[in-house]
Design a protein around this motif. Structure first.
Motif, PDB file in Angstrom:
ATOM      1  N   PRO A 202       1.216  -1.344   0.446  1.00 26.22           N
ATOM      2  CA  PRO A 202       0.022   0.275  -0.183  1.00 26.22           C
ATOM      3  C   PRO A 202       1.242   0.999  -0.246  1.00 26.22           C
ATOM      4  O   PRO A 202       0.426   2.024  -0.589  1.00 26.22           O
TER       5      PRO A 202
ATOM      6  N   TRP B 296      -9.326  -0.248  -0.197  1.00 23.07           N
ATOM      7  CA  TRP B 296      -9.206  -0.237   0.769  1.00 23.07           C
ATOM      8  C   TRP B 296      -9.983   0.798   1.353  1.00 23.07           C
ATOM      9  O   TRP B 296     -11.514   1.286   0.844  1.00 23.07           O
TER      10      TRP B 296
ATOM     11  N   PHE C  35      -5.463  -1.203   3.730  1.00 21.47           N
ATOM     12  CA  PHE C  35      -6.239  -2.531   3.299  1.00 21.47           C
ATOM     13  C   PHE C  35      -5.837  -3.465   3.031  1.00 21.47           C
ATOM     14  O   PHE C  35      -5.427  -4.562   3.785  1.00 21.47           O
TER      15      PHE C  35
ATOM     16  N   ARG D 117      -6.392   4.572   6.345  1.00 21.81           N
ATOM     17  CA  ARG D 117      -6.703   3.927   5.568  1.00 21.81           C
ATOM     18  C   ARG D 117      -6.506   2.127   6.114  1.00 21.81           C
ATOM     19  O   ARG D 117      -4.998   2.221   6.297  1.00 21.81           O
TER      20      ARG D 117
ATOM     21  N   GLN E 249      -2.212  -0.999   7.319  1.00 21.67           N
ATOM     22  CA  GLN E 249      -2.733   0.840   7.397  1.00 21.67           C
ATOM     23  C   GLN E 249      -1.479   1.874   6.954  1.00 21.67           C
ATOM     24  O   GLN E 249      -0.473   1.495   6.633  1.00 21.67           O
TER      25      GLN E 249
END
Lengths: 149, 645
Positions: free
Chosen positions: B162, B537, B563, B561, B569
């Motif tokens: 991410p 997400w 994912f 966020r 995160q």
């Protein structure tokens, strides 16, 4: 600069500069490199309070406490042999959690509490901080799998 | 079939690289002109086949072909198209293929367009280039095949890290790779010139555009990487002295030194051996950078594959190339004739000072970066070397370098006198002194380094325009403008750095919706926390408004966020940019009382750091155009003259 020896002078200058760099680096590294300690290392080697060190281990289950101000956390970092109290003010990193590995930069204070300035937790499932590889952090409550994937 | 075609293209490209090397080596040994003639088309064909291979890999990523292992490991079918595309090089194998592709294209480019160099030197250069490529082909084909299939075919891929899912990924790695590869080309030129004993102004002129190009890309890559880390990590810092950052900084330092010494060689035919040495060092640094980042010796978002076999392979390549180049240098440096002489106080003298200071800074960064690895290998102790060391060791030298940068362009080539220089630079010196005076009087708590940096930056900003003084601005060559822009950019960046480190205001609070946070002139109103969902997400988003003084009310939304694919995160900081700085807001965790951690920074003039970087790159770009134009004109004139004869 005597024209005859220009090349030699330049080469000497370069050597002097690089040796100077080496000495400067050695001097600065002596004061500024921070050594890595596990809680057991701290018990054994007793680093002086105020020296910048790096602490690594596992966050003890049930040890994270948030202060009334909402932005300071206290927790205990542990390995197989010892426990170390840590305090940190700031936003904890993503995936900072009990039972999971953490590496903290900071200093011990006079009371033996580690004041962390930065915290690094593993930031995804495939990642563990390099320093934590190969360190035994098992204790009665935990299994190794929680750390080593 | 696509994957197999790609692999075949890669094998063919590797075979062509071998042929290119053999043609060059044998041709040079036997002095066969027909071999010389064949090497150009071979280099072009190599470039085409390796590009084809890379394009096919991109194609596989775009169609999410889940029978290919690399796609499965690094992509997912629901990912936005841009990240499927950029994901091609967001992994170890793909990024190595990108490297060798850029290298192949550079070789093809030299083969097609380089006309001013002596033929034998050009052939030696292309052979050296092929030899370097061969190592990377072997690496790809033996231990990192990007086209490997996977059975059974899984339903979907594992997604991309991410932290890498950002538009920055599309540009940051290719930019740095262009830089690294540009340095490899410069290195090939140096090797070529050493082999044919052709070290002089002509060789420097052929090499210069590549050094300049590499340097522009490295500058952009580092600037972009710094900004990316700044907003993506949510730590509010713009440079962490992380080994991975240093891995890109070290080649830049070497390239900056090389850029200046190659100019001396091209214009004045001085500093021959020195320039060769720097070309070797610059390429070594880009190889060491690759090794540090790719071998898994460091853990970071950049270390895609922690695989000892690959680490050893890169280390072996590193030893082979650097060792070989150093040995060649040691053997041939005696045959390099001494260039033209110069006095200590002269443009050349200032450039030597520039080179020495850059080399010392490079050495300090190098030692600091590798010291922990060395100590751990020797004693088993683990330690880390961080910002305190790097700032202490390199900061004062960097300021000295900036001061030399202000004075250097005002010196004449070959010989000048110190008094005249002092005259020319008196206004900037006075300005620096005045700024220093004002800062000491009216600010508190600035560090000495920041204080000197800011004062110096003001003087240097003015001094950087001095080369244009009393010149006809329309007839001034473009590369002079390039130098002015680049030096001015350094001053601008320095202002940003000094202001960021001295005047940043920070607040960390636990706030409930409805609370107000005040930082400097900013008033932030925390309104609500809401869940959000993106393509791959989910997030918690805090809705806030921010107002500077009585200005417009802005809506900002820092997020956390999650994912799903990677269970990771990330925190997405909210940024608000004004002309005089940037507001930076990060959302932390919530607690049981309904409070949320919020961290707010007001960073005056922080954006100047990256604007400065862009200006520096722009300066390089202008110089490049100027040089190429001039080279083209000179060639036309020469050809015309030859025709007349």
């Amino acid at each position: 600069m005597k024209a005859k020896h220009q090349r030699l002078t330049l080469a000497l200058l370069a050597v002097v500069a690089l040796v100077g760099a080496g000495l400067l680096a050695a001097y600065a590294l002596q004061d500024q490199a921070s050594y890595f300690y596990t809680p057991s290392d701290i018990v054994e080697q007793k680093p002086a309070p105020g020296t910048a060190i790096r602490l690594g281990g596992m966050v003890e289950e049930g040890s994270i406490q948030r202060s009334a101000d909402g932005v300071t956390v206290q927790f205990v970092v542990m390995d197989a042999g010892a426990r170390q109290k840590v305090t940190y003010t700031g936003i904890t990193p993503d995936l900072f959690a009990e039972g999971s590995g953490v590496v903290a930069d900071g200093r011990l204070d006079a009371n033996g509490i580690f004041g962390a300035e930065t915290l690094l937790a593993k930031h995804d499932e495939n990642y563990i901080p390099r320093e934590l590889e190969g360190i035994d952090m098992t204790s009665g409550k935990h299994k190794t799998e929680t750390l080593v994937q | 079939m696509i994957a197999e075609t790609g692999l075949i293209a890669l094998w063919l490209a590797a075979a062509l690289a071998l042929l290119q090397f053999a043609l060059g080596a044998i041709g040079l040994r036997m002095g066969r002109d027909d071999y010389y003639a064949a090497i150009r088309p071979v280099a072009v064909a190599q470039g085409l086949f390796v590009s084809l291979s890379f394009l096919l890999l991109i194609w596989l990523f775009l169609r999410s072909d889940m029978s290919v292992k690399l796609v499965v490991m690094n992509s997912a079918s629901v990912k936005p198209l841009l990240y499927k595309f950029a994901g091609t090089w967001g992994n170890h194998e793909g990024s190595m293929l990108l490297w060798v592709t850029v290298m192949g294209l550079a070789g093809a480019f030299i083969a097609l367009f380089e006309r001013s160099l002596r033929t034998s030197t050009l052939v030696a250069t292309l052979a050296a280039q092929a030899f370097i490529s061969l190592g990377f082909y072997a690496f790809l084909l033996v231990s990192s095949n990007p086209f490997e299939r996977m059975f059974p075919v899984p339903a979907d891929g594992q997604g991309l890290n991410p932290l890498l899912q950002d538009p920055g990924l599309a540009f940051h790695p290719p930019t740095l790779y262009f830089g690294y590869v540009g340095l490899s080309v410069a290195f090939s030129f140096a090797v070529g010139a050493m082999i044919t004993r052709d070290v002089g102004a002509a060789f420097a002129k052929a090499m210069r555009p590549w050094v300049l190009g590499a340097w522009i890309f490295l500058t952009l890559g580092i600037t972009a990487g710094s900004y990316w880390a700044y907003y993506e990590l949510g730590w509010g810092g713009w440079w962490f002295w992380d080994p991975v950052e240093n891995a890109s900084l070290m080649p830049w330092l070497a390239a900056t030194a090389l850029l200046h010494s190659v100019t001396v060689l091209a214009t004045r035919d001085s500093l021959r051996a020195w320039t060769l040495m720097l070309a070797v060092v610059a390429f070594s640094m880009s190889m060491i950078g690759t090794f540090l980042v790719r071998s898994g010796i460091l853990t970071s978002v950049h270390a895609f594959a922690v695989d000892p076999e690959r680490g050893s392979f890169i280390l072996a390549l590193l030893a082979l190339y650097i060792g070989g180049a150093m040995a060649l240098f040691a053997l041939r440096v005696g045959t390099v004739k001494e260039g033209k002489r110069f006095e200590l106080v002269s443009r050349e003298g200032a450039l030597v000072a520039n080179n020495l200071l850059l080399s010392v800074i490079l050495a300090l960064v190098f030692i600091g970066t590798l010291y922990p690895l060395l100590v751990e290998a020797v004693t088993g102790d683990k330690l880390s070397v961080g910002p305190p060391y790097f700032n202490l060791a390199t900061g004062p030298l960097a300021l000295l370098l900036v001061a030399v940068m202000a004075a250097g362009p005002l010196l004449r080539w070959r010989r000048d006198n110190a008094k005249a220089l002092l005259n020319r630079i008196s206004i900037p010196i006075l300005l620096t002194a005045a700024t220093l005076f004002v800062l000491v009087l009216f600010t508190t708590g600035m560090s000495i380094l920041a204080l000197l940096g800011l004062a110096l930056a003001v003087g240097v900003a003015i001094a950087s325009f001095a080369p244009l003084w009393k010149r006809n601005l329309r007839r001034t060559p473009l590369h002079i403008y390039g130098m002015v822009f680049a030096h001015f950019g350094i001053a601008v960046a320095l202002v940003g750095m000094a202001c960021e480190s001295s005047f940043t205001e920070e607040k960390l609070v636990a706030a409930k919706p409805g609370d107000e946070i005040v930082v400097n002139n900013w008033r932030l109103q925390f309104e609500a926390i809401e869940p959000m969902a993106g393509p791959n997400w989910t997030a918690l988003e805090s809705r806030m408004t921010a107002q500077y003084g009585d200005g417009v009310i802005h809506e900002i939304t820092p997020q956390n966020r999650m994912f799903a694919a990677a269970q990771t995160q990330t925190s997405e900081a909210a940024l608000l940019t004004r002309w005089n700085g940037q507001l930076y807001v990060v959302l932390g965790e919530g607690d049981s009382e309904g409070r949320w951690q919020i961290r707010v920074w007001w960073k005056p003039f922080v954006t100047l750091i990256w604007f400065g970087g862009i200006l520096v790159a722009l300066g390089g770009f202008l110089a490049m155009i100027g040089r190429l134009q001039r080279g083209y004109k000179q060639r036309k004139q020469r050809e015309y003259a030859e025709m007349m004869l």
